[in-house]
Design a protein around this motif. Structure first.
Motif, short mmCIF file in Angstrom:
data_model
loop_
_atom_site.label_atom_id
_atom_site.label_comp_id
_atom_site.label_asym_id
_atom_site.label_seq_id
_atom_site.Cartn_x
_atom_site.Cartn_y
_atom_site.Cartn_z
N GLY A 36 0.84 -1.19 0.00
CA GLY A 36 0.00 0.00 0.00
C GLY A 36 0.87 1.23 0.00
O GLY A 36 2.08 1.17 0.29
N ILE A 37 0.27 2.37 -0.26
CA ILE A 37 1.07 3.59 -0.36
C ILE A 37 1.56 4.10 0.98
O ILE A 37 2.56 4.80 1.05
N PHE A 38 0.86 3.74 2.08
CA PHE A 38 1.25 4.32 3.36
C PHE A 38 2.60 3.82 3.86
O PHE A 38 3.24 4.49 4.67
N ALA A 39 3.07 2.69 3.36
CA ALA A 39 4.39 2.19 3.74
C ALA A 39 5.49 3.21 3.44
O ALA A 39 6.50 3.27 4.13
N SER A 40 5.26 4.05 2.43
CA SER A 40 6.25 5.06 2.03
C SER A 40 6.02 6.43 2.65
O SER A 40 6.89 7.30 2.57
N VAL A 41 4.86 6.64 3.25
CA VAL A 41 4.51 7.96 3.76
C VAL A 41 5.42 8.44 4.89
O VAL A 41 5.91 9.57 4.84
N PRO A 42 5.70 7.64 5.92
CA PRO A 42 6.56 8.15 7.00
C PRO A 42 7.94 8.61 6.52
O PRO A 42 8.44 9.66 6.95
N TYR A 43 8.55 7.84 5.63
CA TYR A 43 9.87 8.22 5.13
C TYR A 43 9.78 9.48 4.27
O TYR A 43 10.64 10.36 4.35
N CYS A 44 8.73 9.58 3.47
CA CYS A 44 8.55 10.78 2.64
C CYS A 44 8.44 12.02 3.53
O CYS A 44 9.09 13.04 3.27
N PRO A 91 14.85 3.24 4.18
CA PRO A 91 16.02 2.58 3.61
C PRO A 91 17.26 2.64 4.50
O PRO A 91 18.26 2.02 4.20
N HIS A 92 17.20 3.39 5.59
CA HIS A 92 18.34 3.50 6.50
C HIS A 92 17.82 3.68 7.93
O HIS A 92 16.65 3.90 8.14
#
Length: 189
Positions: free
Chosen positions: A155-163, A184-185
């Protein structure tokens, strides 16, 4: 604390023809997903591009939201102008969000290709145009899972915190059984 603008774009909900379901479902979803304390700033507005633009700008520029989630107004109908309004006020577009939202929805309906959902950034705020139906909102945010609960499509929310972290916003933690935030780190706290 993360500040989240929730914008339901619907002529009928705004006029009281029916009760909005998008914002309540988003609040329920955020409550079960976010470990990080959050505040929501809900708005129900009609499908009018200038009003959508003004609402988004107010939530970013005056109220300093870190994240805005819109629901509704993303189809090909003439009154569906949420993406147009988002693009008009955005500093940059993040096309991967829209691509992934359509990919997820294609697992459920062939008409997902008609969606114009997008992700964008204004100042330090991430803006995501989500579908209008609660079930579709959840699928878009969480992704596609098999019967055992294993993720098939993220889902898209997996990327939201890092963004949001990259936009110099607050550090966001999630309950991993709902959505595992990808970074990623190792984060710098």
């Amino acid at each position: 604390m993360i500040k989240i603008g929730l914008v339901s774009v619907s002529d009928r909900a705004f006029n009281g023809v029916y009760e909005d379901e998008g914002i309540p479902s988003l609040i329920t979803w955020l409550t079960k997903t976010l470990k990080t304390p959050f505040e929501t700033l809900p708005r129900i507005i009609p499908d009018e591009q200038p009003l959508i633009e003004q609402t988004l700008c107010d939530l970013v520029d005056k109220l300093h939201c870190d994240l805005i989630l819109t629901t509704g107004g993303t189809g090909p109908a003439l009154r569906d102008v949420t993406p147009d309004a988002t693009i008009a006020i955005a500093d940059r577009i993040l096309p991967g969000f829209g691509e992934q939202m359509r990919q997820i929805s294609l697992h459920f309906v062939p008409t997902a290709i008609l969606s114009r959902q997008i992700g964008a950034v204004r100042n330090k705020c991430l803006i995501l145009n989500l579908p209008g139906r609660p079930k579709s909102i959840q699928e878009t945010l969480e992704g596609v899972k098999d019967n055992a609960g294993n993720v098939i499509v993220n889902g898209i929310f997996a990327s939201v915190p890092y963004c949001i972290e990259l936009l110099e916003g607050p550090y966001i933690e999630t309950y991993e059984h709902v959505v595992k935030a990808f970074r990623p780190h190792k984060p710098v706290k």
